[in-house]
Scaffold this active site. Structure first.
Site, PDB file in Angstrom:
ATOM      1  N   ASP A   8     -35.478 -42.231  20.747  1.00  0.00           N
ATOM      2  CA  ASP A   8     -35.718 -42.147  19.314  1.00  0.00           C
ATOM      3  C   ASP A   8     -34.422 -41.563  18.716  1.00  0.00           C
ATOM      4  OD1 ASP A   8     -37.077 -41.924  16.802  1.00  0.00           O
ATOM      5  OD2 ASP A   8     -37.400 -39.800  17.222  1.00  0.00           O
ATOM      6  N   LEU A   9     -34.271 -41.642  17.422  1.00  0.00           N
ATOM      7  CA  LEU A   9     -33.037 -41.123  16.797  1.00  0.00           C
ATOM      8  C   LEU A   9     -33.273 -39.798  16.060  1.00  0.00           C
ATOM      9  CD1 LEU A   9     -30.030 -41.601  15.822  1.00  0.00           C
ATOM     10  CD2 LEU A   9     -31.042 -42.714  13.832  1.00  0.00           C
ATOM     11  N   ASP A  10     -34.066 -39.875  14.976  1.00  0.00           N
ATOM     12  CA  ASP A  10     -34.283 -38.694  14.125  1.00  0.00           C
ATOM     13  C   ASP A  10     -35.048 -37.624  14.896  1.00  0.00           C
ATOM     14  OD1 ASP A  10     -33.104 -39.831  11.788  1.00  0.00           O
ATOM     15  OD2 ASP A  10     -34.906 -40.988  11.425  1.00  0.00           O
ATOM     16  N   THR A  16     -32.197 -35.207  11.403  1.00  0.00           N
ATOM     17  CA  THR A  16     -32.198 -35.746  10.042  1.00  0.00           C
ATOM     18  C   THR A  16     -33.511 -35.455   9.315  1.00  0.00           C
ATOM     19  OG1 THR A  16     -32.806 -37.763  11.135  1.00  0.00           O
ATOM     20  CG2 THR A  16     -30.567 -37.651  10.295  1.00  0.00           C
ATOM     21  N   LYS A  44     -43.052 -37.822  10.567  1.00  0.00           N
ATOM     22  CA  LYS A  44     -42.045 -38.052  11.613  1.00  0.00           C
ATOM     23  C   LYS A  44     -42.371 -39.309  12.416  1.00  0.00           C
ATOM     24  CE  LYS A  44     -40.207 -33.427  12.139  1.00  0.00           C
ATOM     25  NZ  LYS A  44     -40.031 -32.248  13.016  1.00  0.00           N
ATOM     26  N   SER A 115     -35.756 -46.561  17.121  1.00  0.00           N
ATOM     27  CA  SER A 115     -35.972 -45.725  15.940  1.00  0.00           C
ATOM     28  C   SER A 115     -36.611 -46.551  14.834  1.00  0.00           C
ATOM     29  CB  SER A 115     -34.630 -45.184  15.440  1.00  0.00           C
ATOM     30  OG  SER A 115     -34.796 -44.593  14.156  1.00  0.00           O
ATOM     31  N   ALA A 116     -37.520 -45.921  14.099  1.00  0.00           N
ATOM     32  CA  ALA A 116     -38.136 -46.594  12.944  1.00  0.00           C
ATOM     33  C   ALA A 116     -37.159 -46.693  11.780  1.00  0.00           C
ATOM     34  CB  ALA A 116     -39.373 -45.819  12.505  1.00  0.00           C
ATOM     35  N   LYS A 146     -44.627 -47.163  14.926  1.00  0.00           N
ATOM     36  CA  LYS A 146     -45.194 -46.127  15.788  1.00  0.00           C
ATOM     37  C   LYS A 146     -46.454 -45.575  15.104  1.00  0.00           C
ATOM     38  CE  LYS A 146     -40.481 -44.872  17.109  1.00  0.00           C
ATOM     39  NZ  LYS A 146     -39.398 -43.869  17.094  1.00  0.00           N
ATOM     40  N   GLU A 170     -38.676 -38.616  22.678  1.00  0.00           N
ATOM     41  CA  GLU A 170     -39.277 -38.566  21.338  1.00  0.00           C
ATOM     42  C   GLU A 170     -39.532 -37.137  20.881  1.00  0.00           C
ATOM     43  OE1 GLU A 170     -40.461 -39.705  18.614  1.00  0.00           O
ATOM     44  OE2 GLU A 170     -40.286 -41.860  18.789  1.00  0.00           O
ATOM     45  N   ASP A 171     -39.456 -36.938  19.563  1.00  0.00           N
ATOM     46  CA  ASP A 171     -39.797 -35.618  19.005  1.00  0.00           C
ATOM     47  C   ASP A 171     -41.101 -35.664  18.224  1.00  0.00           C
ATOM     48  OD1 ASP A 171     -38.626 -37.220  16.938  1.00  0.00           O
ATOM     49  OD2 ASP A 171     -38.596 -35.419  15.700  1.00  0.00           O
TER      50      ASP A 171
HETATM   51  C1  BG6 Z   1     -37.951 -42.162  11.506  1.00  0.00           C
HETATM   52  C2  BG6 Z   1     -38.189 -40.839  10.811  1.00  0.00           C
HETATM   53  O1  BG6 Z   1     -37.026 -42.001  12.526  1.00  0.00           O
HETATM   54  O2  BG6 Z   1     -37.451 -43.124  10.575  1.00  0.00           O
HETATM   55  C3  BG6 Z   1     -39.117 -41.032   9.626  1.00  0.00           C
HETATM   56  O3  BG6 Z   1     -38.757 -39.919  11.729  1.00  0.00           O
HETATM   57  C4  BG6 Z   1     -38.538 -42.104   8.702  1.00  0.00           C
HETATM   58  O4  BG6 Z   1     -39.258 -39.802   8.953  1.00  0.00           O
HETATM   59  C5  BG6 Z   1     -38.316 -43.393   9.481  1.00  0.00           C
HETATM   60  O5  BG6 Z   1     -39.417 -42.352   7.617  1.00  0.00           O
HETATM   61  C6  BG6 Z   1     -37.716 -44.520   8.628  1.00  0.00           C
HETATM   62  O6  BG6 Z   1     -36.417 -44.158   8.276  1.00  0.00           O
HETATM   63  P1  BG6 Z   1     -35.502 -44.908   7.211  1.00  0.00           P
HETATM   64  O7  BG6 Z   1     -34.130 -44.319   7.459  1.00  0.00           O
HETATM   65  O8  BG6 Z   1     -35.568 -46.369   7.522  1.00  0.00           O
HETATM   66  O9  BG6 Z   1     -36.055 -44.610   5.874  1.00  0.00           O
HETATM   67 MG    MG Z   2     -38.063 -38.742  15.646  1.00  0.00          MG
END
Ligand code: BG6
Ligand code: MG
Length: 216
Positions: A8-10, A16, A44, A115-116, A146, A170-171
């Site tokens: 996962d990224l964030d 972030t 998240k 990552s989403a 997710k 993942e967090d």
């Molecule tokens: C996830 C975050 O990685 O990405 C969420 O944990 C966020 O909080 C989602 O809404 C979508 O991110 P973005 O950058 O496409 O708005």
């Molecule tokens: Mg995350």
């Protein structure tokens, strides 16, 4: 023996979440909705549009905006979020991440990003770690976000591995659920909220030994 890694990224590679929170909080305030950090935890891992829907439902305003208006609201939040990321640099990598990615590269263990976030490629560039990832799943191609396992299954397939051969990091609770439903080994990176369902939970990558992890 595991053969690949799915990140996962964030909240895993970089923190972030605080910027997502600031941007959503500002947008929500404009709509007369007050969100706090506890509510933010439930966002998240959740996609941009799903996050907006959750905020509107939280404020009892789920039925008052058209799809077009909601897209404009989400775009406004994103513009603010991207502004907040303008100073992001390699010094914002979370502890131990760079060494861990480097150890995987040296061992020839492929890495994919699940990552989403539609901002993921830009964020990886700013952190100067894009070259460590053989593939970044495009969240626009997903049927379900997710906690559905789809993104993790796509990430494993992108590095030519069965999910059972990979480890997911993942967090977020939604992410851990997706990793487990995909049949992968789950490493939870715990920040504020307790993470349940992961095979192991650590506070940072400094606690992890790649060789030992791969034996699971
Ligand atoms: C996830 C975050 O990685 O990405 C969420 O944990 C966020 O909080 C989602 O809404 C979508 O991110 P973005 O950058 O496409 O708005
Ligand atoms: Mg995350």
């Amino acid at each position: 023996m595991k053969k690949g890694l799915v990140f996962d990224l964030d909240g895993v590679i970089t923190d972030t979440a605080k910027f997502h929170y600031l941007a959503w909080k500002a947008l929500a305030a404009e709509l007369d909705i007050t969100i706090d950090e506890k509510f933010n935890e439930t966002l998240k891992g959740i996609s941009r549009m799903d996050s907006l829907d959750r905020i509107l439902a939280f404020g009892g305003k789920e039925d008052i905006y058209t799809q077009e208006e909601k897209e404009a609201l989400a775009a406004k939040k994103n513009t603010h979020y991207v502004e907040l990321l303008s100073e992001l640099s390699p010094s914002d990598l979370l502890p131990g991440v760079h060494d861990f990615l480097e150890a995987a590269r040296v061992k020839g263990i492929p890495c994919a990003l699940a990552s989403a976030s539609k901002n993921a490629p830009m964020i990886l560039d700013k952190l100067d770690v894009a070259n460590y990832f053989a593939h970044v799943v495009d969240p626009a191609t997903l049927k379900k976000g997710k906690p559905d396992p789809e993104i993790f299954l796509k990430a494993a397939a992108s590095i030519n591995l069965a999910p059972e051969e990979t480890i997911g990091f993942e967090d977020a609770a939604a992410g851990i659920q997706g990793i487990k439903e995909a049949g992968m080994y789950a490493v939870g990176l715990e920040t504020t909220e307790k993470l349940t369902g992961a095979d192991i939970v650590v506070k940072s990558f400094n606690e992890l030994d790649l060789d030992e992890l791969l034996t699971h």
